[in-house]
Design an enzyme around this catalytic site. Structure first.
Site, PDB file in Angstrom:
ATOM      1  N   SER A 155     -15.078  29.312 -14.138  1.00 29.28           N
ATOM      2  CA  SER A 155     -14.360  28.366 -13.280  1.00 29.28           C
ATOM      3  C   SER A 155     -14.125  27.047 -13.988  1.00 29.28           C
ATOM      4  O   SER A 155     -14.919  26.648 -14.847  1.00 29.28           O
ATOM      5  CB  SER A 155     -15.195  28.111 -12.017  1.00 29.28           C
ATOM      6  OG  SER A 155     -14.731  26.975 -11.324  1.00 29.28           O
TER       7      SER A 155
ATOM      8  N   TYR B  47     -23.698  25.416  -8.007  1.00 30.04           N
ATOM      9  CA  TYR B  47     -22.714  26.501  -8.196  1.00 30.04           C
ATOM     10  C   TYR B  47     -22.085  26.384  -9.585  1.00 30.04           C
ATOM     11  O   TYR B  47     -22.038  27.343 -10.350  1.00 30.04           O
ATOM     12  CB  TYR B  47     -21.628  26.450  -7.117  1.00 30.04           C
ATOM     13  CG  TYR B  47     -20.407  27.242  -7.499  1.00 30.04           C
ATOM     14  CD1 TYR B  47     -19.267  26.603  -7.983  1.00 30.04           C
ATOM     15  CD2 TYR B  47     -20.408  28.633  -7.443  1.00 30.04           C
ATOM     16  CE1 TYR B  47     -18.168  27.319  -8.390  1.00 30.04           C
ATOM     17  CE2 TYR B  47     -19.296  29.360  -7.843  1.00 30.04           C
ATOM     18  CZ  TYR B  47     -18.181  28.691  -8.322  1.00 30.04           C
ATOM     19  OH  TYR B  47     -17.084  29.410  -8.738  1.00 30.04           O
TER      20      TYR B  47
ATOM     21  N   LYS C  41     -22.226  28.826 -13.243  1.00 35.29           N
ATOM     22  CA  LYS C  41     -21.108  29.288 -14.081  1.00 35.29           C
ATOM     23  C   LYS C  41     -21.342  28.837 -15.522  1.00 35.29           C
ATOM     24  O   LYS C  41     -21.177  29.607 -16.470  1.00 35.29           O
ATOM     25  CB  LYS C  41     -19.773  28.708 -13.563  1.00 35.29           C
ATOM     26  CG  LYS C  41     -19.329  29.251 -12.212  1.00 35.29           C
ATOM     27  CD  LYS C  41     -19.047  30.758 -12.269  1.00 35.29           C
ATOM     28  CE  LYS C  41     -18.469  31.269 -10.961  1.00 35.29           C
ATOM     29  NZ  LYS C  41     -18.277  32.728 -10.961  1.00 35.29           N
TER      30      LYS C  41
ATOM     31  N   PRO D  95     -17.318  13.758  -1.390  1.00 35.39           N
ATOM     32  CA  PRO D  95     -18.113  13.416  -2.573  1.00 35.39           C
ATOM     33  C   PRO D  95     -17.906  14.421  -3.712  1.00 35.39           C
ATOM     34  O   PRO D  95     -17.857  15.632  -3.482  1.00 35.39           O
ATOM     35  CB  PRO D  95     -19.561  13.487  -2.066  1.00 35.39           C
ATOM     36  CG  PRO D  95     -19.466  13.276  -0.591  1.00 35.39           C
ATOM     37  CD  PRO D  95     -18.143  13.870  -0.172  1.00 35.39           C
TER      38      PRO D  95
ATOM     39  N   ASP E 160     -15.238  14.818  -5.532  1.00 34.40           N
ATOM     40  CA  ASP E 160     -13.841  15.166  -5.832  1.00 34.40           C
ATOM     41  C   ASP E 160     -13.266  14.254  -6.907  1.00 34.40           C
ATOM     42  O   ASP E 160     -13.587  13.068  -6.966  1.00 34.40           O
ATOM     43  CB  ASP E 160     -12.980  15.042  -4.569  1.00 34.40           C
ATOM     44  CG  ASP E 160     -12.988  16.338  -3.759  1.00 34.40           C
ATOM     45  OD1 ASP E 160     -13.591  17.315  -4.235  1.00 34.40           O
ATOM     46  OD2 ASP E 160     -12.408  16.372  -2.669  1.00 34.40           O
TER      47      ASP E 160
END
Ligand code: WQD
Length: 337
Positions: free
Chosen positions: A124, A148, A152, A292, A294
């Site tokens: 991602s 998360y 990755k 938060p 972004d």
């Protein structure tokens, strides 16, 4: 020879299987339906007119995975299975590290035992360090701000080190930007459980009346209209990128990270307007506070995918909006209907 697709009942997995079957590949699927529905796979079979074996099980079950590989003469693996909700990963980090890392470790162990040398990993753009250097190339600095994303990042490192230690391995780390839309048939699509975290499913559910309105998370970003800019990619383009990556992995060894994006950024309000225009619907929205974590803007440089895979996104933002709406309007409650 077949391709093992882990998490094949999921949004990107199901679209990728359609693409693989249409290209004449044989597939076998393992999915525990933790965040997906067997109905998606039934529809894939209906859509393509092709059958394939499905194992209900957990990729963390290493012996099961090795047995599947041996029984089905597996030659490549596409690994989608994993938890993927950013917010939930912050609340339950151990759940995410345990599942997302052990599944990859078990898979690699089973691959080496069964002599399977090719792996396409669902990575991602979230692995890129949160800074506004756009467009992003694959050699940008990496670093994450939620568990998360770290899973990755860590899976990429695990796979890279496995390739270093096992020269016969051929692995491709596909870094997705923002997958949206659905197969044009409207038979398969994105079916998030609970309140959607992501923009496009939230817009689709607002359009179909499941949500009262969209909240735009901030309009004071350094972008052309103040709302966040992202690289939205049609899920069918993304699926084709996986098929190209399988072919690419067959002809080489080693580990490559490759962006899958369009290279073009659209703001939240651009998407709202494109959706309204493509579908003749009105999307009610309010401007709310920033979310938060972004970024102002985040989009890819997809030139490496074109160079190495011969892949380039072809579908437009109108295609994404039209196909997303077609799926949602035909399946207001997703696969649960
Ligand atoms: C897009 C834009 C929001 C919802 C996420 C994950 C990332 C990857 C892709 C898996 C932003 C705005 C959103 C809403 C809004 N997933 N927005 N109202 O955050 O770019 O990336 O999905 O790998 O890991 O982080 O996508 O769709 O959540 O947000 O205004 O209700 O839409 O602020 O600008 P994002 P998104």
């Amino acid at each position: 020879m077949s391709i093992l697709v882990t998490g094949g009942a999921g949004y990107i997995g199901s679209h990728t299987i359609v693409c693989l079957l249409e290209k004449g590949e044989d597939v076998v699927v393992i999915d525990n339906y933790d965040n997906s529905s067997p109905e998606a796979l039934r529809r894939v079979m209906q859509l393509t007119g092709k059958e394939f074996k499905v194992y209900e099980g957990d990729v963390c079950d290493r012996d099961l995975v090795e047995r599947i590989m041996r029984e089905n003469n597996v030659e490549s693996v596409i690994h989608f299975a994993g938890h993927k909700a950013v917010g939930e990963s912050v609340e339950k980090p151990l759940k995410y590290y345990k599942n997302n890392l052990i599944s990859t470790l078990s898979l690699l162990d089973a691959m080496l035992a069964a002599g399977v040398n090719r792996l396409i990993f669902s990575s991602s753009a979230t692995v890129y360090y949160k800074e506004d250097t756009v467009p992003l190339t694959e050699d940008e600095r990496l670093g994450c701000i939620n568990p998360y994303g770290w899973t990755k990042f860590m899976n990429e490192q695990i796979i890279r080190d496995a390739c270093q230690a096992n020269p016969s391995l051929s692995c491709v780390l596909l870094r997705y930007f923002n997958p949206v839309g659905a197969h044009p048939s409207g038979m398969i699509g994105e079916d998030p459980s609970g309140i959607p975290n992501n923009l496009m499913p939230y817009i689709c559910q607002t359009a179909v009346g499941l949500r009262d309105h969209l909240t735009v998370f901030g309009n004071d970003y350094k972008t052309h209209d103040g709302t966040g800019v992202r690289d939205y990619l049609h899920v069918c383009d993304l699926a084709e990128g996986h098929a190209k990556a399988v072919s690419f992995a067959r002809g080489r060894t080693g580990c490559e990270a490759i962006n899958l994006g369009t290279g073009t950024g659209y703001s939240v309000l651009d998407i709202v307007k494109a959706f309204e225009k493509a579908n003749g619907v009105k999307i009610n929205y309010v401007i709310g506070p920033r979310r938060p974590g972004d970024l102002d803007e985040n989009y890819s440089d997809p030139s490496k995918a074109e160079r190495l895979l011969g892949w380039k996104a072809t579908r437009t933002i109108e295609d994404m909006c039209r196909d997303g709406w077609n799926w949602q309007s035909k399946n207001p409650r997703g696969y649960r209907a």
